[in-house]
Design a protein around this motif. Structure first.
Motif, short mmCIF file in Angstrom:
data_model
loop_
_atom_site.label_atom_id
_atom_site.label_comp_id
_atom_site.label_asym_id
_atom_site.label_seq_id
_atom_site.Cartn_x
_atom_site.Cartn_y
_atom_site.Cartn_z
N GLY A 244 0.84 -1.19 0.00
CA GLY A 244 0.00 0.00 0.00
C GLY A 244 0.87 1.24 0.00
N SER A 245 0.26 2.41 0.15
CA SER A 245 0.99 3.68 0.15
C SER A 245 0.76 4.41 1.46
CB SER A 245 0.53 4.56 -1.02
OG SER A 245 0.96 4.03 -2.26
N THR A 246 1.67 5.30 1.78
CA THR A 246 1.54 6.13 2.98
C THR A 246 1.42 7.59 2.56
OG1 THR A 246 3.88 6.74 3.31
CG2 THR A 246 3.20 4.54 4.02
N GLY A 247 1.20 8.43 3.53
CA GLY A 247 1.18 9.86 3.25
C GLY A 247 2.53 10.51 3.44
N SER A 248 3.57 9.68 3.53
CA SER A 248 4.92 10.20 3.82
C SER A 248 5.88 10.05 2.65
CB SER A 248 5.50 9.46 5.04
OG SER A 248 4.67 9.61 6.17
N GLY A 249 5.34 9.93 1.45
CA GLY A 249 6.19 9.86 0.27
C GLY A 249 6.84 8.51 0.04
N VAL A 250 6.28 7.46 0.61
CA VAL A 250 6.81 6.12 0.37
C VAL A 250 5.66 5.14 0.19
CG1 VAL A 250 8.92 6.51 1.73
CG2 VAL A 250 6.91 5.51 2.84
N HIS A 251 5.97 4.03 -0.48
CA HIS A 251 5.08 2.89 -0.55
C HIS A 251 5.59 1.84 0.44
CE1 HIS A 251 3.53 4.77 -4.14
NE2 HIS A 251 4.72 4.71 -4.71
N VAL A 252 4.68 1.07 1.00
CA VAL A 252 5.05 0.05 1.98
C VAL A 252 4.59 -1.32 1.48
CG1 VAL A 252 4.61 -0.85 4.29
CG2 VAL A 252 5.06 1.57 3.98
#
Length: 223
Positions: free
Chosen positions: A191-199
């Motif tokens: 998924g994606s985060t709101g911190s400029g990275v995908h996890v």
């Protein structure tokens, strides 16, 4: 996503499947990353350990992995079951910088954009790198891994396909939708985060349904 290795997020294994004594766990790559690292949140109280970062052709850190629980070794599931050994319980969190398509540092070409699919693929290959099927000869594992790596790529490129379901998990305390799939070897999610990275994440022996993710406050503490 162009990296130095398509499985750059994984720890090299020595003979016998155990992590090599010189496995790249140096903190330097993690500290050079211009993005935050993610791991399991504070609800997880077990051991945490660094694996390896992956870099682009220009040396920029693009992704890396942090492990939680038992350090996995390469295991043949049939052999493990036959010896009554407990299955390892682990979850690995893969952080991937959310980068657009961009020109390489030397100006000779373009680096591919990263996406949730990038995180899904790295997580899928990560899980494969620690397992091979029951009753398969060790000499055939490389061929099997090549085939399954391509399958993992195809699955990651079709996140809306039938192999994936949706799962909501907390990221920094906020519910976030993830793509999720299970196999006989374990589970994978992305998924994606709101911190400029995908996890991305993968594991076995630990249920994915109760996990939460959070920014690692001090990655050097895991070195």
């Amino acid at each position: 996503m162009e990296t130095t290795s398509r499985v750059g997020a994984q720890t090299p294994a020595a003979e016998g499947g155990q992590p090599a004594p010189s496995a790249p766990r140096a903190i330097d790559g993690y500290l050079r990353a211009p993005f935050p690292w993610y791991g399991l949140d504070e609800a997880f109280t077990g051991p945490r350990w660094l694996m390896q970062v992956g870099t682009a052709a220009d040396g920029a850190v693009e992704h890396g992995s942090i492990g939680h629980g038992d350090e996995p070794s390469v295991r043949n599931e049939h052999m493990a079951a036959a010896t009554d050994e407990p299955r390892e319980k682990f979850a690995v969190v893969v952080t991937v910088a959310a980068n657009p398509s961009r020109r390489s540092a030397d100006g000779t070409g373009l680096l591919e954009a990263t996406s949730v699919s990038s995180a899904a693929w790295l997580a899928g290959v990560g899980l494969l790198s620690f397992t091979w099927p029951g009753q398969m000869d060790h000499s055939l594992r490389d061929d099997w891994l090549d085939q399954q790596t391509e399958t993992a790529w195809a699955l990651a490129d079709d996140l809306e396909g039938p192999e994936w379901s949706r799962l909501s998990l907390p990221v920094d305390g906020v519910p976030v939708p993830f793509y999720y799939r299970e196999s006989e070897f374990g589970w994978v999610l992305a998924g994606s985060t709101g911190s400029g990275v995908h996890v991305g994440a993968y594991g076995r022996g630990m249920s994915a349904y109760g996990l939460g993710f959070a920014v690692v406050k001090d990655v050097a503490a895991y070195a």
